[in-house]
Design an enzyme around this catalytic site. Structure first.
Site, PDB file in Angstrom:
ATOM      1  N   ASP A  63     -35.938  -5.870 -27.987  1.00  0.00           N
ATOM      2  CA  ASP A  63     -36.755  -6.887 -27.320  1.00  0.00           C
ATOM      3  C   ASP A  63     -36.236  -8.259 -27.704  1.00  0.00           C
ATOM      4  OD1 ASP A  63     -38.423  -5.041 -26.102  1.00  0.00           O
ATOM      5  OD2 ASP A  63     -39.859  -5.017 -27.754  1.00  0.00           O
ATOM      6  N   ASP A  83     -39.341  -3.967 -19.798  1.00  0.00           N
ATOM      7  CA  ASP A  83     -40.794  -4.074 -19.844  1.00  0.00           C
ATOM      8  C   ASP A  83     -41.324  -4.819 -18.616  1.00  0.00           C
ATOM      9  OD1 ASP A  83     -40.779  -2.829 -22.326  1.00  0.00           O
ATOM     10  OD2 ASP A  83     -40.733  -4.719 -23.424  1.00  0.00           O
TER      11      ASP A  83
END
Length: 205
Positions: free
Chosen positions: A140, A159
């Site tokens: 991330d 995501d």
């Protein structure tokens, strides 16, 4: 054939069925690989440029680029459930591929393509990244208003694709449009004998 002039023709038999829209598998097959490829490339760049560094500040602190290895679900939820989440992702990918052969809706093709590409992107991290298969941490790298996700959890392109695709699918469901190209509409009762509403499926996008 009846010779009684007073006999009414069978409306259901006389009305031709509306043709189904063409299959949209090709649209799904384009969107999902594009999302997957972008996700993989950006993660490779993020690891190369951000690992071992302080988060990069962009737009006056509106966005930061840290590097987080996430063993949980999207946006850092379910931390530590890496194996379970990897198996769930495998199930999601398999289900989308299974219904793809009946996919005839543009909206559903876009939504499922985004979800499939995003799920495959994060799943590839869980399979191929350290510490091992089905236990790898998802990369991330986007944080809003705070360098370490204290305002909003750190996330990635995959995501975002999953969330946007899920929103498109919810919208299609609210519009009563099915993935197989049919549309469920409520029909007003005809005649005094009918007191409740019935539903029928019609071809549509």
């Amino acid at each position: 054939m009846s010779t009684d002039p007073s006999a009414e023709p069978d409306d259901a038999a006389d009305q031709p069925e509306a043709p189904l829209p063409k299959r949209r598998v090709a649209l799904l097959a384009v969107i999902a690989p594009v999302v997957l490829a972008l996700d993989v490339v950006i993660k490779v760049i993020a690891v190369d440029r951000l690992e071992g560094r302080e988060p990069v500040e962009l737009f006056g602190g509106l966005v930061y680029l840290p590097l987080i290895r996430n063993t949980g679900a999207a946006f850092g939820m379910a931390e530590g459930w890496t194996v379970v989440l990897a198996l769930i992702a495998c199930g999601v990918v398999g289900f989308i591929l299974w219904i793809a052969r009946r996919l005839r809706s543009v909206g559903w093709a876009i939504g499922l393509g985004l979800v499939l590409g995003g799920a495959a992107g994060n799943l590839s991290d869980r399979i191929f990244r350290a510490p091992g298969p089905l236990r790898g941490g998802v990369v991330d790298y986007i944080s809003v208003l705070d360098p370490w996700g204290r305002f909003f959890p750190v996330f990635n392109l995959a995501d975002s694709a999953i969330c946007v695709g899920g929103g498109v699918i919810v919208l299609m469901a609210l519009l009563q449009r099915d993935y197989d190209g049919t549309r469920v509409e409520k029909k007003k009762p005809a005649g005094s004998a009918r007191t409740g509403s019935t539903s029928e499926k019609k071809a549509g996008e």
